[in-house]
Write a protein that holds these residues in place. Structure first.
Motif, mmCIF file in Angstrom:
data_model
loop_
_atom_site.group_PDB
_atom_site.id
_atom_site.type_symbol
_atom_site.label_atom_id
_atom_site.label_comp_id
_atom_site.label_asym_id
_atom_site.label_seq_id
_atom_site.Cartn_x
_atom_site.Cartn_y
_atom_site.Cartn_z
ATOM 1 N N HIS A 54 0.823 -1.218 0.000
ATOM 2 C CA HIS A 54 0.000 0.000 0.000
ATOM 3 C C HIS A 54 0.848 1.256 0.000
ATOM 4 C CE1 HIS A 54 0.497 1.383 4.178
ATOM 5 N NE2 HIS A 54 0.429 0.121 4.555
ATOM 6 N N SER A 55 2.124 1.158 0.346
ATOM 7 C CA SER A 55 2.984 2.336 0.248
ATOM 8 C C SER A 55 4.433 1.896 0.133
ATOM 9 C CB SER A 55 2.812 3.269 1.455
ATOM 10 O OG SER A 55 3.245 2.644 2.647
ATOM 11 N N HIS A 104 -0.545 -4.533 3.484
ATOM 12 C CA HIS A 104 -1.788 -4.602 4.248
ATOM 13 C C HIS A 104 -2.690 -5.657 3.628
ATOM 14 C CE1 HIS A 104 -5.881 -3.163 5.519
ATOM 15 N NE2 HIS A 104 -5.242 -2.977 6.653
ATOM 16 N N ASP A 106 -6.224 -7.288 2.353
ATOM 17 C CA ASP A 106 -7.398 -6.699 1.707
ATOM 18 C C ASP A 106 -8.439 -6.318 2.744
ATOM 19 O OD1 ASP A 106 -6.298 -6.975 -0.782
ATOM 20 O OD2 ASP A 106 -7.289 -8.866 -1.223
ATOM 21 N N TRP A 210 1.932 5.445 -3.238
ATOM 22 C CA TRP A 210 0.811 4.909 -2.475
ATOM 23 C C TRP A 210 -0.080 4.126 -3.428
ATOM 24 C CZ3 TRP A 210 3.139 9.489 -1.515
ATOM 25 C CH2 TRP A 210 3.526 9.755 -0.190
ATOM 26 N N HIS A 212 -3.630 2.496 -3.738
ATOM 27 C CA HIS A 212 -4.953 2.430 -3.116
ATOM 28 C C HIS A 212 -5.662 1.125 -3.430
ATOM 29 C CE1 HIS A 212 -4.820 6.629 -1.791
ATOM 30 N NE2 HIS A 212 -4.169 6.847 -2.917
ATOM 31 N N ARG A 213 -5.266 0.507 -4.538
ATOM 32 C CA ARG A 213 -5.789 -0.810 -4.920
ATOM 33 C C ARG A 213 -4.870 -1.358 -6.001
ATOM 34 N NH1 ARG A 213 -9.201 2.981 -6.064
ATOM 35 N NH2 ARG A 213 -10.660 2.282 -4.464
#
Length: 220
Positions: A54-55, A104, A106, A210, A212-213
């Motif tokens: 995620h990042s 992270h 889901d 980043w 986001h998906r």
């Protein structure tokens, strides 16, 4: 596109180190997006399949040259929800990149983002290159936004992009190609050269991403 995916890929040896080859596509210095993508590829291989990046935050410590390199991945955290890895890219005993990648599982919840500003459709814009698409991406330059009254810009660089061919149906390929593409923005030097190209030398010093998906770079 498959050549790009294969070149980004890293392999792990019995001792836990990763290995890759920096290509000669960019001259005597390797494009920063390739360095970031290979580091992300190594990090992804050390977490469970249900953890997605995620990042990512990376510092370029020195130029990487075409040829073999090693990547060390250190586990900083393995929690119930988050995992964190630190990746160091090494060539000839010299550190070229150090990156931290956070993962992270889901999850579902509230989402919000600002509406996308109005922009010309990609089909209305010319190729970024005068000779047509630049393999393996189709890029259409929009240019900066109109200047505000005080002379500043909301954005100094806007463009549409997608891959010219389909990406493998694997999350690791989608994330790493997006990481490669993320260093093609040109935003670092655009405020000083809005109307022209080739007048400034730019170099990646630090880099932040980043996710986001899961990205789909075979679509605009």
């Amino acid at each position: 596109m498959q050549d790009l995916v294969d070149t980004i890929a890293t392999t792990r040896d019995a001792g836990g180190r990763f290995h890759a080859v920096a290509p000669e596509w960019f001259g005597d210095r390797v494009f920063g997006g390739m360095v970031v993508a290979q580091a992300l590829h190594a990090a992804i291989q050390t977490v469970d399949d249900d953890r997605r990046p995620h990042s990512m935050h990376a510092d370029f410590l020195g130029a990487l040259r075409p040829g073999p390199l090693e990547l060390e991945v250190e586990s900083l955290r393995d929690g119930r929800t988050f995992a964190t890895r630190q990746v160091t890219s090494i060539q000839n005993g010299r550190r070229a990149l150090r990156a931290t990648v956070s993962f992270h599982g889901d999850d579902y919840g509230d989402e919000y983002q600002l509406p996308m500003p109005e922009a010309p459709a990609p089909e209305e814009m010319p190729w970024l290159s005068d000779t047509g698409p630049g393999p393996p991406f189709d890029m259409r330059d929009i240019g900066p936004t109109e200047p505000r009254d005080d002379g500043t810009y909301r954005s100094t660089r806007r463009y549409w992009a997608r891959s010219l061919g389909p990406l493998p149906d694997e999350p690791i390929a989608r994330f790493t190609v997006a990481a490669f593409m993320s260093d093609m923005t040109g935003t670092s030097f655009r405020p000083y050269s809005l109307g022209e190209w080739g007048t400034h030398t730019d170099a990646s010093i630090d880099h932040a991403l980043w996710f986001h998906r899961e990205p789909r770079f075979d679509e605009w």
